[in-house]
Scaffold this active site. Structure first.
Site, mmCIF file in Angstrom:
data_model
loop_
_atom_site.group_PDB
_atom_site.id
_atom_site.type_symbol
_atom_site.label_atom_id
_atom_site.label_comp_id
_atom_site.label_asym_id
_atom_site.label_seq_id
_atom_site.Cartn_x
_atom_site.Cartn_y
_atom_site.Cartn_z
ATOM 1 N N ASP A 253 0.829 -1.200 0.000
ATOM 2 C CA ASP A 253 0.000 0.000 0.000
ATOM 3 C C ASP A 253 0.869 1.257 0.000
ATOM 4 O OD1 ASP A 253 -2.753 1.163 0.398
ATOM 5 O OD2 ASP A 253 -1.807 1.927 2.223
ATOM 6 N N GLU B 173 1.951 -0.210 -4.827
ATOM 7 C CA GLU B 173 1.044 0.860 -5.237
ATOM 8 C C GLU B 173 1.865 2.147 -5.231
ATOM 9 O OE1 GLU B 173 -3.241 2.704 -3.807
ATOM 10 O OE2 GLU B 173 -1.704 2.295 -2.308
#
Length: 589
Positions: A215, A277
């Protein structure tokens, strides 16, 4: 099928060829009728995912959490949130996934944790606590006329307002780029990094996971001094922090260090994949992240194509765009890989994006199915690791005409409050914001999975349960797994066919290179070629409700129609006219 590595300089890997199915655990399948999806619910549907043609599952955060940001605020990296089940339930899910021949990928949320995590509780307890420096604490810049403390800089939170929260106990601010209960971890502190690796990474490697989706992996390295960001949004006192937080000075060092930890931890020979990401990055930066020789990331997610049509100043402002803009942005996902040892990803949906048919196709009753199939044709034709998000395979669409009160997303709620406070509820800024969230809110992807047309919960929960979030009413219109599995012309059955096609031609679909646009300026036609050894793939995709003409490259007769989204009985392979929302893939050998 032999995969040559002559060009690009790439080795075949399981994670390059895999179709990875993303599961949002809260909304996937509720096994105990408490209104929340759970581990046992996921386990009960693994065969469905396998039959779709997926090779791996990626589950969004399932760790113990106060759920202020749907589990992206983690209070304990080594414990499953009790509503989702027990750690043993998760270990059983990993085992069943492997028995079905699929891989298990979990989410790694380590830019920040929850303010309920023991690390942060210790850090905020006093200025002299040994973990004080595990987070970013700063004194106020000053005090305003009312005596309120002024944040240390002008950084904007991704969820609206200042990126700083004042802590009364120690009279200092802490940095939190997301919501106020998600304090950013200080990666400059080596003890902090070691604790992250051991707790968030090592624990799950020891229990058999095959990879991590990382993330906001570009945000770990902040520029020293945390200076004010340049003013690009004149309508706000808070500015995007990207120049000082994204792809920062030590980011590659940190990823190499974590990659080394992973390689050293795994003793059974299994190959762990990592997908970062990375939001926005130059091609050169993407190559640094994903070059196999650098040992940072296996691949990355880029946002260029999903951000098309949104303002760089503030994502919840829509701006006009044309098909050409989207074509160019989509190609940014993979063109940087050409001729290198790097790798990338292909996706249109995830838990942070709306439904792709509404966003990039046509979700009208007339064209929903055919445009959904067109997007599938596009995705299976592009090079890289393919990701499919739950419900995407059903052709799910955005919910319609929901009042602001029905939205759950903290990003929507915080930005709504910030705009209301700064500009007023009836302002033009608020009108633009409400128009934007109807199209691009994250909540569109987070409604409960539509398993059947069973009232009132679409088979997600039992009929007497109350789901944690409202359902998209479209389950009553045939957009559900049970109805679609029985319909040979459904989006679901087309996705199965599309994934079989991708696997059968993986040399050119997955590993193809030398991507070239054809007729780039065309406002309705998306066409391109790419190569693999002596093969050429040509795709012609009609992104409109009109019939349009196209030309085969060099008018070559060697191209054979291999795949498309209209029944073959309705398609004249020699025709050079595409029906509305028609897509075709030709291959020449």
């Amino acid at each position: 099928m032999t995969i040559s590595s002559a060009h690009p300089e790439t080795e075949p890997k399981w994670w390059k060829e895999a179709t990875i199915y993303q599961i949002y655990p809260a909304s996937f399948k509720d096994s105990n009728n408490d209104g929340w999806g759970d581990m046992k619910g996921i386990a009960s549907k693994l065969e469905y995912i396998k039959e779709l043609g997926a090779d791996a599952i990626w589950i969004s955060p399932f760790y113990d959490s106060p759920q202020d940001d749907m589990g992206y605020d983690i209070a304990n990296y080594e414990k499953v949130w009790p509503t989702y089940g027990t750690n043993e339930d998760c270990f059983a899910l990993i085992e069943k996934t492997h028995k079905l021949g699929m891989k298990f990928i979990t989410d790694l949320v380590i830019n920040h944790c929850s303010s309920e995590h023991e690390w942060f509780k210790e850090s905020r307890s006093s200025k002299t606590n040994p973990k004080r420096d595990w987070f970013f604490w700063r004194p106020p810049k000053g005090y305003d006329a009312e005596g309120k403390p002024i944040p240390p800089n002008n950084w904007r939170s991704y969820f609206g307002g200042s990126a700083w929260t004042f802590d009364e106990k120690t009279q200092e601010f802490y940095l939190r780029l997301f919501c106020s209960t998600q304090p950013d971890l200080n990666w400059e502190n080596e003890d902090c990094r070691k604790a992250i690796y051991e707790s968030a990474v090592g624990y799950w490697l020891d229990h058999g996971v095959d990879g991590f989706r990382i993330d906001v992996g570009s945000l770990y390295s902040k520029v020293a001094g945390l200076p004010d960001a340049p003013v690009i949004d004149e309508n706000s006192k808070w500015q995007p922090s990207d120049p000082f937080t994204m792809n920062g000075p030590r980011i590659h060092e940190f990823h190499q260090e974590m990659n080394k930890f992973i390689r050293n931890r795994v003793k059974d020979g299994r190959e762990i994949m990592t997908v970062g990401e990375m939001q926005h990055a130059t091609d050169e930066t993407k190559r640094l992240y994903t070059s196999a020789s650098r040992h940072e990331l296996s691949e990355l997610f880029n946002f260029s194509h999903t951000d098309v049509g949104t303002s760089p100043k503030f994502r919840q402002n829509l701006i006009p765009y044309e098909l050409k803009d989207w074509k160019v942005a989509l190609a940014e996902l993979f063109r940087y890989v050409n001729g290198t040892d790097c790798w990338s990803t292909i996706y249109l949906e995830n838990h942070d994006q709306p439904r792709s048919i509404t966003r990039f196709g046509d979700d009208s009753p007339k064209n929903r199915v055919i445009s959904g199939k067109l997007l599938s044709v596009l995705l299976v034709s592009l090079s890289g690791t393919l990701y499919v998000y739950q419900g995407q395979e059903l052709g799910e669409i955005n919910f319609k005409n929901w009042p602001i009160e029905k939205y759950e997303d903290v990003e929507v709620r915080n930005n709504y409050d910030a705009i209301k406070e700064e500009h007023g509820e009836n302002s033009k800024e608020m009108k633009r914001f409400l128009e934007a969230i109807a199209l691009i809110s994250r909540d569109h992807a987070r409604t409960p999975m539509q398993w059947s047309r069973e009232e009132p919960n679409a088979g997600f929960s039992g009929p007497n349960a109350k789901p944690w979030f409202y359902l998209n009413e479209s389950f009553r219109e045939g957009i559900n797994a049970e109805d679609e599995s029985k319909d040979p012309n459904s989006v679901l059955n087309f996705w199965k066919e599309a994934l079989r096609f991708r696997k059968a031609h993986k040399d050119i679909t997955v590993y193809g290179y030398d991507f070239e646009f054809i007729d780039l300026d065309n406002k309705k036609l998306f066409s391109f070629t790419k190569k693999y050894d002596n093969k050429t793939l040509f795709a012609a995709l009609n992104f409109s409700s009109d019939s349009i003409d196209f030309t085969i490259p060099n008018n070559s007769s060697s191209f054979k129609l291999e795949f498309g989204n209209y029944p073959r009985s309705e398609v004249d392979a020699s025709s050079r006219t595409l029906k509305p929302w028609e897509g075709r893939i030709y291959i020449s050998e």
